[in-house]
Design a protein around this motif. Structure first.
Motif, PDB file in Angstrom:
ATOM      1  N   ASP A  73      19.181 -31.558 -10.402  1.00 65.36           N
ATOM      2  CA  ASP A  73      18.990 -30.116 -10.244  1.00 65.36           C
ATOM      3  C   ASP A  73      19.220 -29.362 -11.563  1.00 65.36           C
ATOM      4  OD1 ASP A  73      21.725 -30.371 -10.485  1.00 65.36           O
ATOM      5  OD2 ASP A  73      22.210 -29.368  -8.613  1.00 65.36           O
ATOM      6  N   ASN A  74      19.303 -30.091 -12.661  1.00 63.25           N
ATOM      7  CA  ASN A  74      19.569 -29.507 -13.971  1.00 63.25           C
ATOM      8  C   ASN A  74      18.250 -29.215 -14.682  1.00 63.25           C
ATOM      9  OD1 ASN A  74      19.942 -29.497 -16.901  1.00 63.25           O
ATOM     10  ND2 ASN A  74      22.077 -29.996 -16.463  1.00 63.25           N
ATOM     11  N   ALA A  75      18.010 -27.940 -15.015  1.00 61.02           N
ATOM     12  CA  ALA A  75      16.748 -27.531 -15.632  1.00 61.02           C
ATOM     13  C   ALA A  75      16.487 -28.241 -16.963  1.00 61.02           C
ATOM     14  CB  ALA A  75      16.735 -26.018 -15.834  1.00 61.02           C
TER      15      ALA A  75
ATOM     16  N   ARG B 163      13.445 -30.731 -17.733  1.00 59.75           N
ATOM     17  CA  ARG B 163      12.561 -30.494 -18.880  1.00 59.75           C
ATOM     18  C   ARG B 163      12.354 -31.779 -19.677  1.00 59.75           C
ATOM     19  NH1 ARG B 163      14.598 -26.375 -23.264  1.00 59.75           N
ATOM     20  NH2 ARG B 163      12.984 -24.867 -22.846  1.00 59.75           N
ATOM     21  N   THR B 164      13.408 -32.566 -19.853  1.00 62.75           N
ATOM     22  CA  THR B 164      13.290 -33.856 -20.536  1.00 62.75           C
ATOM     23  C   THR B 164      12.368 -34.788 -19.755  1.00 62.75           C
ATOM     24  OG1 THR B 164      15.508 -33.605 -21.464  1.00 62.75           O
ATOM     25  CG2 THR B 164      14.596 -35.832 -21.431  1.00 62.75           C
ATOM     26  N   LEU B 165      12.525 -34.813 -18.435  1.00 64.32           N
ATOM     27  CA  LEU B 165      11.649 -35.639 -17.594  1.00 64.32           C
ATOM     28  C   LEU B 165      10.195 -35.176 -17.705  1.00 64.32           C
ATOM     29  CD1 LEU B 165      13.906 -35.890 -14.425  1.00 64.32           C
ATOM     30  CD2 LEU B 165      13.425 -37.721 -16.059  1.00 64.32           C
TER      31      LEU B 165
ATOM     32  N   ASP C 254      21.542 -40.457  -9.147  1.00 62.16           N
ATOM     33  CA  ASP C 254      21.990 -39.070  -9.063  1.00 62.16           C
ATOM     34  C   ASP C 254      22.406 -38.595 -10.457  1.00 62.16           C
ATOM     35  OD1 ASP C 254      23.047 -36.607  -8.425  1.00 62.16           O
ATOM     36  OD2 ASP C 254      24.322 -37.358  -6.810  1.00 62.16           O
ATOM     37  N   LEU C 255      21.626 -37.674 -11.011  1.00 60.88           N
ATOM     38  CA  LEU C 255      21.908 -37.145 -12.350  1.00 60.88           C
ATOM     39  C   LEU C 255      22.688 -35.836 -12.318  1.00 60.88           C
ATOM     40  CD1 LEU C 255      18.524 -37.753 -14.210  1.00 60.88           C
ATOM     41  CD2 LEU C 255      20.604 -39.121 -14.305  1.00 60.88           C
ATOM     42  N   ARG C 256      23.039 -35.346 -11.141  1.00 64.84           N
ATOM     43  CA  ARG C 256      23.753 -34.069 -11.079  1.00 64.84           C
ATOM     44  C   ARG C 256      25.067 -34.075 -11.854  1.00 64.84           C
ATOM     45  NH1 ARG C 256      23.928 -33.106  -4.862  1.00 64.84           N
ATOM     46  NH2 ARG C 256      24.400 -35.304  -5.072  1.00 64.84           N
TER      47      ARG C 256
ATOM     48  N   ARG D 207       9.644 -38.228  -9.257  1.00 66.64           N
ATOM     49  CA  ARG D 207       9.694 -37.212  -8.201  1.00 66.64           C
ATOM     50  C   ARG D 207      11.127 -36.790  -7.851  1.00 66.64           C
ATOM     51  NH1 ARG D 207       7.104 -41.235  -5.307  1.00 66.64           N
ATOM     52  NH2 ARG D 207       8.472 -40.725  -3.573  1.00 66.64           N
ATOM     53  N   PRO D 208      11.818 -36.138  -8.775  1.00 61.38           N
ATOM     54  CA  PRO D 208      13.211 -35.755  -8.507  1.00 61.38           C
ATOM     55  C   PRO D 208      13.325 -34.718  -7.393  1.00 61.38           C
ATOM     56  CG  PRO D 208      12.443 -34.797 -10.557  1.00 61.38           C
ATOM     57  CD  PRO D 208      11.365 -35.716 -10.090  1.00 61.38           C
ATOM     58  N   VAL D 209      14.433 -34.791  -6.680  1.00 55.68           N
ATOM     59  CA  VAL D 209      14.793 -33.814  -5.655  1.00 55.68           C
ATOM     60  C   VAL D 209      16.149 -33.237  -6.023  1.00 55.68           C
ATOM     61  CG1 VAL D 209      13.404 -34.886  -3.843  1.00 55.68           C
ATOM     62  CG2 VAL D 209      15.781 -35.597  -4.162  1.00 55.68           C
ATOM     63  N   ALA D 210      16.522 -32.134  -5.387  1.00 54.68           N
ATOM     64  CA  ALA D 210      17.724 -31.411  -5.796  1.00 54.68           C
ATOM     65  C   ALA D 210      19.019 -31.935  -5.194  1.00 54.68           C
ATOM     66  CB  ALA D 210      17.576 -29.927  -5.476  1.00 54.68           C
ATOM     67  N   THR D 211      18.958 -32.606  -4.032  1.00 53.56           N
ATOM     68  CA  THR D 211      20.194 -33.046  -3.371  1.00 53.56           C
ATOM     69  C   THR D 211      20.069 -34.482  -2.876  1.00 53.56           C
ATOM     70  OG1 THR D 211      19.530 -32.339  -1.157  1.00 53.56           O
ATOM     71  CG2 THR D 211      20.620 -30.681  -2.551  1.00 53.56           C
TER      72      THR D 211
END
Length: 180
Positions: A147-149, A153-155, A113-115, A165-169
């Protein structure tokens, strides 16, 4: 190392901070008994967040948002690793061991979780690539919550969006894992 303009064999005078460090424990470990006990390897202090230098536990406030740290917990059959603070070349050392522990063993099920991350650069991307490789080698599963733009962008720049395949939650990651 020599002082500029001095003969090659002349010693460099210590700066004030270096002089204090050379004199002994006058820093936080010298003033704080819990930090001193932890620095001395006192096993009783090792389980205490104050003794481990957790500023949130010591101050009673939220920890510094830039300090890199990992928080690991279980949700169902998954190990969730939240990466907090600035995940950069200096912060990778702080959070890497938590990801290594989560990706160890047979068939690890990990959600990163990178949030909570305040900053994330290519060093963090390398850390995620390593974790992903370890999970794949052990026939496990790994999902990424972000969920961080700027992090997305780095990914994208690292060509890892399609791989991770990141998801927001967290709920979305758990739901996709159950379906997938």
């Amino acid at each position: 190392m020599t002082q500029q303009g001095a003969p090659r064999d002349a010693p460099v005078p210590l700066e004030r901070g270096a002089q204090n460090a050379a004199r002994g424990p006058s820093g936080p470990a010298g003033r704080d008994p819990a930090a001193r006990a932890s620095a001395e390897g006192n096993s009783a202090a090792q389980g205490d967040p104050v003794a481990q230098g957790d500023s949130a536990a010591r101050d009673g406030d939220a920890a510094d948002v830039t300090t890199p740290r990992a928080r690991t917990h279980r949700v169902g059959g998954y190990t969730v690793v939240e990466l907090h603070g600035e995940i950069d070349i200096a912060g990778v050392e702080s959070v890497g061991p938590a990801l290594d522990a989560a990706t160890a063993g047979d068939e690890p099920a990990v959600i990163v979780d990178l949030r909570p991350a305040a900053f994330f650069d290519c060093s963090g991307l390398g850390l995620l690539c390593r974790a992903h490789r370890r999970v794949v080698e052990r026939a496990g599963r790994m999902r990424l919550v972000c969920d961080n733009a700027l992090i997305l962008r780095t990914l994208r720049a690292g060509r890892m969006l399609g791989v991770l395949r990141p998801v927001a939650t967290l709920d979305e990651a758990l739901r996709e894992e159950e379906q997938g």
